[in-house]
Design an enzyme around this catalytic site. Structure first.
Site, PDB file in Angstrom:
ATOM      1  N   VAL A  56       1.601  45.993  -5.010  1.00  0.00           N
ATOM      2  CA  VAL A  56       2.145  45.250  -6.320  1.00  0.00           C
ATOM      3  C   VAL A  56       3.476  45.485  -6.564  1.00  0.00           C
ATOM      4  O   VAL A  56       4.026  44.887  -7.723  1.00  0.00           O
ATOM      5  CB  VAL A  56       1.138  46.007  -7.670  1.00  0.00           C
ATOM      6  CG1 VAL A  56      -0.252  45.604  -7.539  1.00  0.00           C
ATOM      7  CG2 VAL A  56       1.305  47.365  -7.616  1.00  0.00           C
ATOM      8  N   SER A 108      -0.833  54.925 -20.298  1.00  0.00           N
ATOM      9  CA  SER A 108      -1.283  56.346 -20.474  1.00  0.00           C
ATOM     10  C   SER A 108      -0.898  57.243 -21.495  1.00  0.00           C
ATOM     11  O   SER A 108       0.334  56.722 -22.165  1.00  0.00           O
ATOM     12  CB  SER A 108      -0.750  56.953 -19.248  1.00  0.00           C
ATOM     13  OG  SER A 108      -0.943  58.352 -19.291  1.00  0.00           O
ATOM     14  N   TYR A 132       6.755  58.981 -14.311  1.00  0.00           N
ATOM     15  CA  TYR A 132       5.464  58.495 -14.559  1.00  0.00           C
ATOM     16  C   TYR A 132       5.291  58.161 -16.151  1.00  0.00           C
ATOM     17  O   TYR A 132       4.880  56.946 -16.452  1.00  0.00           O
ATOM     18  CB  TYR A 132       4.580  59.519 -14.229  1.00  0.00           C
ATOM     19  CG  TYR A 132       2.659  58.832 -14.358  1.00  0.00           C
ATOM     20  CD1 TYR A 132       2.181  58.029 -13.674  1.00  0.00           C
ATOM     21  CD2 TYR A 132       2.181  59.558 -15.581  1.00  0.00           C
ATOM     22  CE1 TYR A 132       1.108  57.463 -13.920  1.00  0.00           C
ATOM     23  CE2 TYR A 132       0.888  58.780 -15.776  1.00  0.00           C
ATOM     24  CZ  TYR A 132       0.332  57.984 -14.946  1.00  0.00           C
ATOM     25  OH  TYR A 132      -0.847  57.820 -15.214  1.00  0.00           O
ATOM     26  N   LYS A 175       5.290  54.261 -17.695  1.00  0.00           N
ATOM     27  CA  LYS A 175       4.012  54.135 -18.669  1.00  0.00           C
ATOM     28  C   LYS A 175       4.265  53.628 -20.024  1.00  0.00           C
ATOM     29  O   LYS A 175       3.797  52.855 -20.875  1.00  0.00           O
ATOM     30  CB  LYS A 175       2.938  55.107 -18.779  1.00  0.00           C
ATOM     31  CG  LYS A 175       2.264  55.579 -17.479  1.00  0.00           C
ATOM     32  CD  LYS A 175       1.527  54.412 -16.966  1.00  0.00           C
ATOM     33  CE  LYS A 175       0.716  54.720 -15.657  1.00  0.00           C
ATOM     34  NZ  LYS A 175      -0.098  53.355 -15.449  1.00  0.00           N
ATOM     35  N   ILE A 184      -8.598  61.698 -17.508  1.00  0.00           N
ATOM     36  CA  ILE A 184      -9.658  60.867 -16.894  1.00  0.00           C
ATOM     37  C   ILE A 184     -10.231  61.562 -15.314  1.00  0.00           C
ATOM     38  O   ILE A 184      -9.306  61.399 -14.612  1.00  0.00           O
ATOM     39  CB  ILE A 184      -9.796  59.425 -16.818  1.00  0.00           C
ATOM     40  CG1 ILE A 184      -9.353  58.937 -17.959  1.00  0.00           C
ATOM     41  CG2 ILE A 184     -10.982  58.272 -16.263  1.00  0.00           C
ATOM     42  CD1 ILE A 184     -10.069  58.838 -19.316  1.00  0.00           C
TER      43      ILE A 184
HETATM   44  P1  NDP Z   1      -6.314  56.271  -8.700  1.00  0.00           P
HETATM   45  O1  NDP Z   1      -5.384  56.790  -7.859  1.00  0.00           O
HETATM   46  O2  NDP Z   1      -7.759  56.669  -8.671  1.00  0.00           O
HETATM   47  O3  NDP Z   1      -6.686  54.742  -7.864  1.00  0.00           O
HETATM   48  C1  NDP Z   1      -5.288  54.184  -7.682  1.00  0.00           C
HETATM   49  C2  NDP Z   1      -5.487  52.618  -7.457  1.00  0.00           C
HETATM   50  O4  NDP Z   1      -4.512  51.911  -7.306  1.00  0.00           O
HETATM   51  C3  NDP Z   1      -6.158  52.296  -6.046  1.00  0.00           C
HETATM   52  O5  NDP Z   1      -7.101  51.547  -5.946  1.00  0.00           O
HETATM   53  C4  NDP Z   1      -4.853  52.160  -4.945  1.00  0.00           C
HETATM   54  O6  NDP Z   1      -5.207  51.158  -4.159  1.00  0.00           O
HETATM   55  C5  NDP Z   1      -4.256  51.138  -6.128  1.00  0.00           C
HETATM   56  N1  NDP Z   1      -2.860  51.090  -5.894  1.00  0.00           N
HETATM   57  C6  NDP Z   1      -2.124  52.214  -5.501  1.00  0.00           C
HETATM   58  N2  NDP Z   1      -0.621  51.784  -5.503  1.00  0.00           N
HETATM   59  C7  NDP Z   1      -0.978  50.446  -5.101  1.00  0.00           C
HETATM   60  C8  NDP Z   1       0.296  49.499  -4.770  1.00  0.00           C
HETATM   61  N3  NDP Z   1       1.454  49.692  -4.567  1.00  0.00           N
HETATM   62  N4  NDP Z   1      -0.098  48.123  -4.792  1.00  0.00           N
HETATM   63  C9  NDP Z   1      -1.667  48.145  -4.814  1.00  0.00           C
HETATM   64  N5  NDP Z   1      -2.673  48.938  -5.284  1.00  0.00           N
HETATM   65  C10 NDP Z   1      -2.149  50.115  -5.611  1.00  0.00           C
HETATM   66  O7  NDP Z   1      -6.010  56.180 -10.082  1.00  0.00           O
HETATM   67  P2  NDP Z   1      -6.834  55.996 -11.397  1.00  0.00           P
HETATM   68  O8  NDP Z   1      -8.130  55.242 -11.457  1.00  0.00           O
HETATM   69  O9  NDP Z   1      -6.937  57.195 -11.893  1.00  0.00           O
HETATM   70  O10 NDP Z   1      -5.846  55.265 -12.344  1.00  0.00           O
HETATM   71  C11 NDP Z   1      -5.931  53.666 -12.478  1.00  0.00           C
HETATM   72  C12 NDP Z   1      -4.925  53.473 -13.684  1.00  0.00           C
HETATM   73  O11 NDP Z   1      -4.785  54.182 -15.019  1.00  0.00           O
HETATM   74  C13 NDP Z   1      -3.472  53.804 -13.149  1.00  0.00           C
HETATM   75  O12 NDP Z   1      -2.336  52.916 -13.791  1.00  0.00           O
HETATM   76  C14 NDP Z   1      -3.151  55.228 -13.958  1.00  0.00           C
HETATM   77  O13 NDP Z   1      -1.733  55.586 -13.969  1.00  0.00           O
HETATM   78  C15 NDP Z   1      -3.673  55.099 -15.215  1.00  0.00           C
HETATM   79  N6  NDP Z   1      -4.112  56.292 -15.895  1.00  0.00           N
HETATM   80  C16 NDP Z   1      -5.203  57.166 -15.192  1.00  0.00           C
HETATM   81  C17 NDP Z   1      -5.363  58.410 -15.884  1.00  0.00           C
HETATM   82  C18 NDP Z   1      -6.258  59.354 -15.295  1.00  0.00           C
HETATM   83  O14 NDP Z   1      -6.266  60.498 -15.783  1.00  0.00           O
HETATM   84  N7  NDP Z   1      -6.877  59.103 -13.893  1.00  0.00           N
HETATM   85  C19 NDP Z   1      -4.844  58.770 -17.319  1.00  0.00           C
HETATM   86  C20 NDP Z   1      -3.939  57.682 -17.823  1.00  0.00           C
HETATM   87  C21 NDP Z   1      -3.624  56.510 -17.048  1.00  0.00           C
HETATM   88  P3  NDP Z   1      -5.984  52.131  -2.515  1.00  0.00           P
HETATM   89  O15 NDP Z   1      -7.323  52.508  -3.065  1.00  0.00           O
HETATM   90  O16 NDP Z   1      -5.785  50.949  -1.721  1.00  0.00           O
HETATM   91  O17 NDP Z   1      -5.102  53.282  -2.447  1.00  0.00           O
END
Ligand code: NDP
Length: 248
Positions: free
Chosen positions: A65, A143, A156, A160, A189
């Site tokens: 992305v 976030s 970060y 956000k 989360i």
């Molecule tokens: P994870 O680290 O569990 O998963 C990240 C996802 O993003 C994966 O599917 C990964 O793909 C994909 N990804 C990362 N970098 C890229 C890139 N450069 N291009 C395309 N895809 C990419 O994240 P979470 O599920 O925890 O978080 C999801 C969203 O929610 C994020 O934006 C995060 O900032 C936000 N968030 C999360 C919180 C939390 O507590 N977990 C709290 C607040 C916000 P791959 O599997 O191929 O690596």
């Protein structure tokens, strides 16, 4: 089948964590889901299987992305293959932590390019097809850290917080075209992103949350699906907190 029947949704970062839960929820509600991932092909295939096994439609596409050319190519392909694009969820994100004094330029760039520029590039790419079909819904994953700041997460948090301004501006720009743009601000989360934190810290954080627990990906997915659905037809430019009361 559900409130997304006949609709096509692109969910970035749908291979794992919150993105997977969103993809599964939209698929369950009848959307044809295209989920993107960065490199984890096995996890992406698992999400596709979960949706298809439940009777839904899904496919996975790999692109970075942070690469705006790849973003517009991916959107073009979805529209070419599926004939439309109704929902975009900008969920892909990275969290690179570190204190300001020691934070490297390259980590700043990677964080901002992935979390903020990626959402910008994808919104720009979907705006034309959504305008043509006279409607659409975009949900961005910000976030709680973008709202309140967090020591050790300057890049970060900046990415956000930037997403909130981006959401509100694009919401104003596209409202007259019946395209709604909202964001959710999850708190703490359980996903791979937070798995590395030690148990003691997690306990301390949970104790400081009014609902006294860490959230799960499905609870965020429910909020995203609501904002993406027609049930939220009069909501745009909104920032919906899903944080157990951690920040009000
Ligand atoms: P994870 O680290 O569990 O998963 C990240 C996802 O993003 C994966 O599917 C990964 O793909 C994909 N990804 C990362 N970098 C890229 C890139 N450069 N291009 C395309 N895809 C990419 O994240 P979470 O599920 O925890 O978080 C999801 C969203 O929610 C994020 O934006 C995060 O900032 C936000 N968030 C999360 C919180 C939390 O507590 N977990 C709290 C607040 C916000 P791959 O599997 O191929 O690596």
């Amino acid at each position: 089948m559900g409130d997304f029947s006949g609709k096509v949704a692109l969910v970035t970062g749908g291979s794992r964590g919150i993105g997977r839960a969103i993809a599964v929820e939209l698929g369950r509600r009848g959307a044809s889901v295209v989920l993107s991932y960065a490199g984890n092909e096995a996890a992406a295939a698992e999400t596709v299987k979960a949706i298809v096994d439940a009777g839904g439609k899904a496919k996975a596409v790999r692109f970075d992305v942070a690469d705006s050319g790849a973003c517009s190519k991916a959107v073009d392909e979805v529209v070419k293959e599926q004939g439309r694009l109704d929902v975009l969820v900008n969920n892909a994100g990275v969290a690179i932590d570190g204190l300001l004094m020691r934070f490297k330029d390259e980590d700043w760039d990677k964080t901002l390019d992935t979390n903020l520029k990626g959402a910008f590039a994808l919104m720009r790419a979907v705006s034309r097809p959504m305008m043509k079909q006279k409607g659409g819904a975009i949900v961005n994953l910000s976030s709680v850290v973008g709202e309140m700041g967090n020591a050790g997460q300057a890049a970060y948090a900046a990415s956000k917080a930037g997403l909130i301004g981006l959401t509100k501006s694009v919401a104003r720009e596209l409202a007259s075209r019946n395209i709604r743009v909202n964001c959710v601000t999850p708190g703490f989360i359980t996903t791979d992103m937070t798995a590395g934190l030690n148990a003691e810290l997690k306990e301390k954080m949970a104790a400081a949350i009014p609902l006294s627990r860490i959230g799960n990906a499905e609870e965020v997915a429910a909020a995203v699906a609501f904002l993406a659905s027609d049930a939220a037809s009069y909501i745009t430019g909104e920032v919906l907190k899903v944080n157990g009361g951690m920040y009000m």
